[in-house]
Motif scaffolding. Sequence first.
Motif, PDB file in Angstrom:
ATOM      1  N   LYS A  62      19.134 -12.336  24.526  1.00 45.99           N
ATOM      2  CA  LYS A  62      17.821 -11.974  25.057  1.00 45.99           C
ATOM      3  C   LYS A  62      16.692 -12.815  24.449  1.00 45.99           C
ATOM      4  CE  LYS A  62      18.177  -7.189  26.641  1.00 45.99           C
ATOM      5  NZ  LYS A  62      17.629  -5.816  26.470  1.00 45.99           N
ATOM      6  N   GLY A  63      17.029 -13.618  23.446  1.00 44.60           N
ATOM      7  CA  GLY A  63      15.999 -14.438  22.806  1.00 44.60           C
ATOM      8  C   GLY A  63      14.949 -13.611  22.099  1.00 44.60           C
ATOM      9  N   LEU A  64      15.393 -12.543  21.415  1.00 43.92           N
ATOM     10  CA  LEU A  64      14.459 -11.618  20.775  1.00 43.92           C
ATOM     11  C   LEU A  64      13.985 -12.131  19.417  1.00 43.92           C
ATOM     12  CD1 LEU A  64      16.350  -8.241  21.452  1.00 43.92           C
ATOM     13  CD2 LEU A  64      14.589  -9.342  22.860  1.00 43.92           C
ATOM     14  N   SER A  65      12.794 -11.683  19.025  1.00 45.97           N
ATOM     15  CA  SER A  65      12.282 -11.933  17.673  1.00 45.97           C
ATOM     16  C   SER A  65      12.282 -10.612  16.913  1.00 45.97           C
ATOM     17  CB  SER A  65      10.857 -12.489  17.722  1.00 45.97           C
ATOM     18  OG  SER A  65      10.828 -13.744  18.372  1.00 45.97           O
ATOM     19  N   LEU A  66      12.732 -10.657  15.646  1.00 45.87           N
ATOM     20  CA  LEU A  66      12.804  -9.454  14.826  1.00 45.87           C
ATOM     21  C   LEU A  66      11.853  -9.579  13.637  1.00 45.87           C
ATOM     22  CD1 LEU A  66      14.187  -6.718  14.180  1.00 45.87           C
ATOM     23  CD2 LEU A  66      15.908  -8.010  12.887  1.00 45.87           C
ATOM     24  N   HIS A  67      10.989  -8.577  13.478  1.00 46.93           N
ATOM     25  CA  HIS A  67      10.035  -8.543  12.366  1.00 46.93           C
ATOM     26  C   HIS A  67      10.394  -7.371  11.454  1.00 46.93           C
ATOM     27  CE1 HIS A  67       7.434 -11.246  14.745  1.00 46.93           C
ATOM     28  NE2 HIS A  67       7.840 -10.509  15.764  1.00 46.93           N
ATOM     29  N   VAL A  68      10.708  -7.684  10.204  1.00 47.04           N
ATOM     30  CA  VAL A  68      11.041  -6.644   9.227  1.00 47.04           C
ATOM     31  C   VAL A  68       9.803  -6.358   8.384  1.00 47.04           C
ATOM     32  CG1 VAL A  68      12.484  -6.016   7.269  1.00 47.04           C
ATOM     33  CG2 VAL A  68      13.460  -7.323   9.170  1.00 47.04           C
ATOM     34  N   VAL A  69       9.400  -5.087   8.368  1.00 49.33           N
ATOM     35  CA  VAL A  69       8.200  -4.699   7.618  1.00 49.33           C
ATOM     36  C   VAL A  69       8.609  -3.981   6.338  1.00 49.33           C
ATOM     37  CG1 VAL A  69       6.036  -3.412   7.667  1.00 49.33           C
ATOM     38  CG2 VAL A  69       6.931  -4.424   9.781  1.00 49.33           C
ATOM     39  N   PHE A  70       8.217  -4.553   5.206  1.00 49.03           N
ATOM     40  CA  PHE A  70       8.412  -3.912   3.897  1.00 49.03           C
ATOM     41  C   PHE A  70       7.061  -3.943   3.206  1.00 49.03           C
ATOM     42  CE2 PHE A  70      10.209  -4.243  -0.614  1.00 49.03           C
ATOM     43  CZ  PHE A  70      10.364  -2.872  -0.721  1.00 49.03           C
ATOM     44  N   MET A  71       6.274  -2.886   3.432  1.00 48.55           N
ATOM     45  CA  MET A  71       4.857  -2.929   3.044  1.00 48.55           C
ATOM     46  C   MET A  71       4.611  -2.875   1.539  1.00 48.55           C
ATOM     47  SD  MET A  71       3.510   0.088   1.769  1.00 48.55           S
ATOM     48  CE  MET A  71       1.794  -0.004   2.212  1.00 48.55           C
ATOM     49  N   LEU A  72       5.648  -2.623   0.754  1.00 51.36           N
ATOM     50  CA  LEU A  72       5.467  -2.545  -0.694  1.00 51.36           C
ATOM     51  C   LEU A  72       5.421  -3.919  -1.369  1.00 51.36           C
ATOM     52  CD1 LEU A  72       7.878   0.438  -1.467  1.00 51.36           C
ATOM     53  CD2 LEU A  72       5.408   0.512  -1.095  1.00 51.36           C
ATOM     54  N   ILE A  73       5.673  -4.978  -0.621  1.00 51.03           N
ATOM     55  CA  ILE A  73       5.708  -6.333  -1.199  1.00 51.03           C
ATOM     56  C   ILE A  73       4.431  -6.678  -1.963  1.00 51.03           C
ATOM     57  CG2 ILE A  73       5.645  -8.789  -0.554  1.00 51.03           C
ATOM     58  CD1 ILE A  73       7.933  -8.201   1.409  1.00 51.03           C
ATOM     59  N   PRO A  74       3.226  -6.458  -1.405  1.00 48.84           N
ATOM     60  CA  PRO A  74       2.014  -6.807  -2.173  1.00 48.84           C
ATOM     61  C   PRO A  74       1.922  -6.094  -3.516  1.00 48.84           C
ATOM     62  CG  PRO A  74       1.471  -6.531   0.133  1.00 48.84           C
ATOM     63  CD  PRO A  74       2.893  -6.073  -0.021  1.00 48.84           C
ATOM     64  N   MET A  75       2.294  -4.806  -3.558  1.00 53.70           N
ATOM     65  CA  MET A  75       2.254  -4.070  -4.823  1.00 53.70           C
ATOM     66  C   MET A  75       3.307  -4.582  -5.796  1.00 53.70           C
ATOM     67  SD  MET A  75       1.581  -0.017  -5.012  1.00 53.70           S
ATOM     68  CE  MET A  75       2.470   0.507  -3.549  1.00 53.70           C
ATOM     69  N   LEU A  76       4.525  -4.756  -5.296  1.00 53.47           N
ATOM     70  CA  LEU A  76       5.639  -5.138  -6.166  1.00 53.47           C
ATOM     71  C   LEU A  76       5.489  -6.546  -6.730  1.00 53.47           C
ATOM     72  CD1 LEU A  76       8.693  -3.736  -4.171  1.00 53.47           C
ATOM     73  CD2 LEU A  76       8.006  -3.052  -6.468  1.00 53.47           C
ATOM     74  N   HIS A  77       4.962  -7.458  -5.925  1.00 49.92           N
ATOM     75  CA  HIS A  77       4.955  -8.871  -6.300  1.00 49.92           C
ATOM     76  C   HIS A  77       3.547  -9.435  -6.499  1.00 49.92           C
ATOM     77  CE1 HIS A  77       9.256  -8.990  -5.475  1.00 49.92           C
ATOM     78  NE2 HIS A  77       9.025  -8.422  -4.304  1.00 49.92           N
ATOM     79  N   ASN A  78       2.536  -8.557  -6.450  1.00 52.64           N
ATOM     80  CA  ASN A  78       1.148  -9.013  -6.550  1.00 52.64           C
ATOM     81  C   ASN A  78       0.909 -10.170  -5.583  1.00 52.64           C
ATOM     82  OD1 ASN A  78      -1.495  -9.167  -7.345  1.00 52.64           O
ATOM     83  ND2 ASN A  78      -1.091 -10.099  -9.334  1.00 52.64           N
ATOM     84  N   HIS A  79       1.324  -9.952  -4.337  1.00 55.49           N
ATOM     85  CA  HIS A  79       1.292 -10.988  -3.310  1.00 55.49           C
ATOM     86  C   HIS A  79       0.338 -10.577  -2.191  1.00 55.49           C
ATOM     87  CE1 HIS A  79       2.806 -14.091  -0.583  1.00 55.49           C
ATOM     88  NE2 HIS A  79       2.998 -13.161   0.332  1.00 55.49           N
ATOM     89  N   LYS A  80      -0.788 -11.276  -2.068  1.00 52.53           N
ATOM     90  CA  LYS A  80      -1.755 -11.030  -0.996  1.00 52.53           C
ATOM     91  C   LYS A  80      -2.169  -9.554  -0.909  1.00 52.53           C
ATOM     92  CE  LYS A  80      -0.196 -14.973   1.781  1.00 52.53           C
ATOM     93  NZ  LYS A  80       0.328 -15.432   3.094  1.00 52.53           N
ATOM     94  N   ARG A  81      -2.463  -8.959  -2.047  1.00 50.96           N
ATOM     95  CA  ARG A  81      -2.852  -7.544  -2.063  1.00 50.96           C
ATOM     96  C   ARG A  81      -4.102  -7.276  -1.231  1.00 50.96           C
ATOM     97  NH1 ARG A  81      -1.829  -5.314  -8.277  1.00 50.96           N
ATOM     98  NH2 ARG A  81       0.453  -5.294  -8.145  1.00 50.96           N
ATOM     99  N   GLU A  82      -4.985  -8.256  -1.175  1.00 52.03           N
ATOM    100  CA  GLU A  82      -6.233  -8.051  -0.438  1.00 52.03           C
ATOM    101  C   GLU A  82      -5.989  -7.750   1.041  1.00 52.03           C
ATOM    102  OE1 GLU A  82      -5.065 -12.301  -0.371  1.00 52.03           O
ATOM    103  OE2 GLU A  82      -5.330 -10.832  -1.976  1.00 52.03           O
ATOM    104  N   GLU A  83      -4.847  -8.171   1.588  1.00 50.98           N
ATOM    105  CA  GLU A  83      -4.552  -7.892   2.995  1.00 50.98           C
ATOM    106  C   GLU A  83      -4.415  -6.392   3.245  1.00 50.98           C
ATOM    107  OE1 GLU A  83      -1.226 -10.196   4.339  1.00 50.98           O
ATOM    108  OE2 GLU A  83      -2.268 -12.111   4.030  1.00 50.98           O
ATOM    109  N   HIS A  84      -3.923  -5.653   2.257  1.00 49.89           N
ATOM    110  CA  HIS A  84      -3.828  -4.198   2.417  1.00 49.89           C
ATOM    111  C   HIS A  84      -5.205  -3.559   2.454  1.00 49.89           C
ATOM    112  CE1 HIS A  84       0.650  -3.272   1.374  1.00 49.89           C
ATOM    113  NE2 HIS A  84       0.510  -4.167   2.314  1.00 49.89           N
ATOM    114  N   GLY A  85      -6.107  -4.049   1.636  1.00 53.49           N
ATOM    115  CA  GLY A  85      -7.468  -3.537   1.677  1.00 53.49           C
ATOM    116  C   GLY A  85      -8.113  -3.757   3.033  1.00 53.49           C
ATOM    117  N   VAL A  86      -7.876  -4.928   3.619  1.00 54.17           N
ATOM    118  CA  VAL A  86      -8.436  -5.253   4.936  1.00 54.17           C
ATOM    119  C   VAL A  86      -7.846  -4.336   6.017  1.00 54.17           C
ATOM    120  CG1 VAL A  86      -8.576  -7.023   6.737  1.00 54.17           C
ATOM    121  CG2 VAL A  86      -8.973  -7.649   4.343  1.00 54.17           C
TER     122      VAL A  86
END
Length: 328
Positions: free
Chosen positions: A256-280
């Motif tokens: 079907k040519g599908l795209s799969l997006h996996v959401v793991f929203m704890l990444i910014p907290m766990l890895h201090n990665h782009k935390r400001e995106e959660h604030g936005v």
Amino acid sequence: MKAMIINSYGASDVFELTEVAKPSVGPGQVLVKIAATSVNTVDTMIRQMGKELPLSPDLPAILGMDFAGTVEAVGEGVDAFANGDEVYGCAGGLADIPGALAEYMVADAKLIALKPKSASMREAAALPLVGITAYEGLTRAGVSQGQKVLVHGGSGGVGHVALQIAKAFGADVYSTGGGTKQLALIEDLGATGINYVDESVEAYVAKHTGGAGFDVVFDSVGGANLTNSFEAAALNAQVATTVSMVELDLTPMHFKGLSLHVVFMLIPMLHNHKREEHGVILQELAKLVDDGSLRPVVDENSFTLQEAGKAHDHLTSGNAIGKVVISV
């Protein structure tokens, strides 16, 4: 301050009401007087599984990720918040960051936002983790005006928010539920309910899309249910999931040519990665709440800080409708 501490992992009776030192605010942080905190499935998993989960804190620990409360002190370099501001966020309760099952917590200012003006503290506390998860999955899937969107698990914590956000984005939203109460909530929130117990994927795809499939499938159930998402998706469609810890044949995706997006929203907290995106995202969610597009559903049962174990039990019982919230 008072806090519910766990000194061991296990059943819901591991919580102990304890006097601990009130935390001090550091650079880039705010000190929040907690009014309410909600229970998420991941909180119960941490309590039960302990170090089997790589995100679990060392003991003794204060759990609780979501919160709403009032800023009592701001650290150096913080200019977006001031004493007395009512804020909300998902900013602790895992790894080395103490959580919200306490009278006070320190939060990274990047991970919080001013709470929706029209929401109570309990409603605001119900929203951060599920709201960020839903928003991220839908935006990564590119949900837009006029698309047909299917939300699996539309009466659950993430699902009930996802279907409202998709509707706010202008989509034609459908959602699966397994019982009368679940389907009633789905319909009340503005989506077309689908009883997955009575109706096959093939049948509801034919009924609602003429057999073409849905442009976007948001799967808050995940796991083995992803095969149903692949079946329900249109050609070249987008599938977003919050649960992908499973071995699965991706052949249906390929053809079907599908795209799969996996959401793991704890990444910014766990890895201090782009935390400001959660604030936005929290700012955007607050706008949706205040303009009437998004209503966090709070379970009718109320729990105190001392009843944290009972709140965990209520969530894991499967009898909760909406988010389980603890008032502090």
